[in-house]
Design an enzyme around this catalytic site. Structure first.
Site, PDB file in Angstrom:
ATOM      1  CD  GLU A 183      52.522   1.004  39.955  1.00  0.00           C
ATOM      2  OE1 GLU A 183      52.779   1.536  38.863  1.00  0.00           O
ATOM      3  OE2 GLU A 183      53.158   1.277  41.001  1.00  0.00           O
ATOM      4  CD  GLU A 233      56.419  -0.859  38.026  1.00  0.00           C
ATOM      5  OE1 GLU A 233      57.293   0.010  38.198  1.00  0.00           O
ATOM      6  OE2 GLU A 233      55.485  -1.048  38.827  1.00  0.00           O
ATOM      7  CB  CYS A 244      60.257  -1.417  38.411  1.00  0.00           C
ATOM      8  SG  CYS A 244      60.971   0.087  37.718  1.00  0.00           S
ATOM      9  CB  CYS A 275      60.262   3.922  38.235  1.00  0.00           C
ATOM     10  SG  CYS A 275      58.730   3.103  37.748  1.00  0.00           S
ATOM     11  CB  CYS A 276      60.289   1.011  33.798  1.00  0.00           C
ATOM     12  SG  CYS A 276      58.972   0.388  34.864  1.00  0.00           S
TER      13      CYS A 276
END
Length: 648
Positions: A316, A332, A334, A412-413
């Site tokens: 990532e 991503e 995030c 997480c997002c």
């Protein structure tokens, strides 16, 4: 020095209409209720979260075993931060059910806190003997940081002190354990987050110890000998993910020596945000210079046109300079959120509109693309080109999705989107002395403490669909106040009128046009930006985009989608002289402006032709209409191809 340091509060705008009000309503009415169900494992067919249940077990309210990722606590913390934001701007009639859910979650967290202040369900329930033994991978401080941000949000938005006190005890536990001196550990977290959270906690409590601890974690990172290397060689060390690269977590050099954005992109921009916070607090030139270098590394060489960052699915991470593939882009959600936070801090650190330009680009494109228009479907990865058949068949594309997902095992997002979109009002303005900087345009009201009477301004606009923004003074101020209006980098001209009369106010070197006066309740200032369709070309070193063009109007980047244009988008071209028409479509995708251009499409090869032929064959091309939609709105009408960049 930041305006925080000078004792002047940063203005927070209310959002009362327009584009961002729609998102606030979506977060309040759809996103937050849906995510509460997801974290309680009540969404049929969605991956299980177990986030709330882990806290029930840790609090002694339920029996069972820990489930989920090592950082699962952070999902609930981010949801609570979003809830605190919503409680801060919603009306009492909309708060009852949400307050009850918040109280339930805060009660569980409070009961799960250990006598020494420690809070983490993974190590309370699953591995009590493993506390603080794997700082590189265990995410303990990362989870603590998100919990602290939640405590600050609930205190500011709802006056809820209970979680804030939990967070203070947790921060005191960290401060007692980590640092330099007898009995302390010279460590820091493998996933940055605690640093910026401690700055927030210091600002809301006035406690300098928390600021010093944030500074310590930033200063210690990357120093030799490496804490992470010493930690992993200790007897009994148990790896979780097995990633050994120090650059992955930005611990390869002291932060003031780092010149290039490397490693895990989310971790990086969270660290850089904390560095910018601390530079603003201290005025330190060397730390500011490091922020500047890392900013240039990202925005000049490693950022997509959508504001997405972190091109590589491998770890990532940031890729090489100018390596920005479209079809395998990781980008991503995030990471875009982290860049937005970094950009907001850099805007306030330097009072320069070019940072707010990136904040705007990322917000309107790379962030909200991660949320479906229904508020209940998500993208973790935000590619700039998708061919569903390739994604299904080629494992190299397994991270690329063309259908939005109901939830993730690593979620997480989604709650990160909730906390970000519910807090947009915190980033609309900033102040320096008696100057109010308008950084993002929206509909809503802001108050500025100045003189004996605060100035209140209401901003109304159809932005980003319309380029006219109107500021109406709601009170009469007894002090001269400068309103600094950001002139976006995409703007090719602007006109300012005060009470109907044209005002000569060019943008300064910092990208702001300034109007200074003692404002009265009869004052109305209007700024208008033309919104032509811009043809955007990438630096020729970006191999994936060479010979291609993207369309942008105002802050919005556009794309082609199969739903409007059919498949085989790789055979479509948009000639340089093609006329592009702008059309308001209130009936489409929640109400958007579309772009329609005359393109050409290569014809399909005839049946029976060879896969490869010598002799320079050329397929014929036929005119076709191309309909472009805002990139953020793609994948809301079923599966299909999509592309941002089109052959020219």
């Amino acid at each position: 020095m930041s305006s925080h340091d000078t004792g002047l509060p940063q203005p927070v705008a209310t959002i009362e209409g327009g584009f961002w009000h729609r998102y606030q309503v979506l977060v309040r009415d759809a996103v937050i209720p849906y995510q509460w169900k997801a974290m309680n494992d009540e969404i049929p067919g969605a991956p299980k979260s177990h986030s709330v249940e882990n806290f029930r077990i840790a609090a002694g309210a339920a029996n069972g075993t820990y489930e989920g990722m090592v950082f699962q606590d952070s999902d609930l913390a981010k949801w609570l931060e979003a809830a605190g934001n919503v409680l801060g701007w919603s009306g009492p009639e909309e708060q009852g059910e949400l307050r009850a859910r918040v109280d339930e979650a805060v009660d569980l967290i409070s009961r799960a806190q250990q006598p020494d202040g420690y809070v983490n369900t993974y190590f309370t329930v699953k591995d009590p003997g493993g506390r603080w033994k794997n700082l590189r991978e265990a995410h303990e401080m990362y989870c603590a940081g998100h919990l602290i941000e939640a405590g600050v949000s609930l205190y500011r938005g709802a006056g809820n002190r209970r979680l804030l006190e939990v967070c203070r005890r947790l921060a005191d536990h960290l401060e007692a354990r980590f640092g330099r001196g007898p009995g302390k550990v010279a460590g820091y977290c493998g996933h940055e987050e605690i640093e910026l959270a401690l700055v927030k906690l210091a600002r809301v409590t006035g406690e300098p110890r928390y600021l010093r601890l944030a500074q310590y974690f930033v200063d210690e990172r990357g120093r030799a000998p490496s804490y992470f290397e010493q930690e992993s060689s200790a007897p009994g060390f148990a790896p979780i993910f097995g990633i050994k690269s120090l650059a992955y977590c930005q611990a390869h050099q002291p932060v003031r020596e780092q010149k290039e954005a490397v490693g895990h992109s989310v971790r990086a921009v969270y660290l850089y945000s904390a560095m910018a916070d601390l530079a603003a607090e201290s005025g330190e030139v060397e730390l500011t210079a490091a922020c500047d270098r890392l900013w240039e590394s990202i925005t000049s060489r490693k950022m997509y046109v959508t504001g997405g960052i972190g091109a590589s699915a491998y770890l990532e991470s940031f890729g090489a300079d100018f390596d920005l593939p479209n079809d395998t882009a990781y980008a991503e959600t995030c990471a875009a959120i982290g860049l937005f936070l970094f950009a907001s801090r850099m805007t306030r650190l330097h009072d320069d509109a070019r940072y707010a330009d990136v904040m705007e680009r990322t917000l309107y494109n790379g962030i909200i693309s991660g949320l479906g228009l229904d508020g209940m479907s998500y993208f973790y990865v935000n590619p700039l080109e998708v061919v569903p058949a390739v994604c299904d068949a080629n494992g190299s594309y397994r991270h690329v999705k063309y259908r939005r997902q109901p939830w993730y095992g690593c979620a997480c997002c989604p709650p990160n989107l909730a906390r970000t979109l519910s807090s947009v009002g915190e980033h609309v303005y900033h102040r320096r002395g008696d100057t109010l900087f308008a950084d993002l345009y929206h509909e809503g009201t802001v108050s500025l403490a100045a003189g004996r009477r605060p100035l209140r301004l209401r901003q109304t606009t159809g932005y980003p669909w319309d380029g006219t923004v109107r500021f109406q003074a709601l009170d009469t101020s007894d002090a001269e106040i400068t309103l600094a209006l950001r002139i976006p980098g995409w703007s090719r001209g602007h006109e300012i009128r005060l009470n109907g009369t044209a005002v000569s106010a060019a943008a300064g070197p910092d990208g702001y046009a300034r109007v200074r006066r003692k404002w009265t309740s009869s004052d109305a200032l209007e700024i208008t930006f033309p919104l032509p369709v811009e043809r955007v070309h990438a630096d020729p070193r970006v191999r994936a985009d060479y010979g291609k063009v993207a369309l942008q109007r105002g802050p919005l980047v556009y794309c082609l989608e199969e739903a409007d244009n059919g498949g085989s988008l790789s055979r479509v071209k948009l000639p340089p002289g093609a006329n592009v028409q702008v059309t308001q479509r209130p009936d489409l995708l929640g109400g958007v402006v579309t772009l329609k251009g005359q393109g050409v499409r290569g014809t399909s090869p005839g049946a029976g032709r060879a896969l490869y032929e010598s002799g320079g064959r050329a397929d014929a091309a036929a005119p076709c209409d191309l309909l472009f939609i805002p990139y953020y709105a793609w994948a809301n009408r079923g599966p299909g191809e999509m592309t941002v960049w089109v052959d020219e």
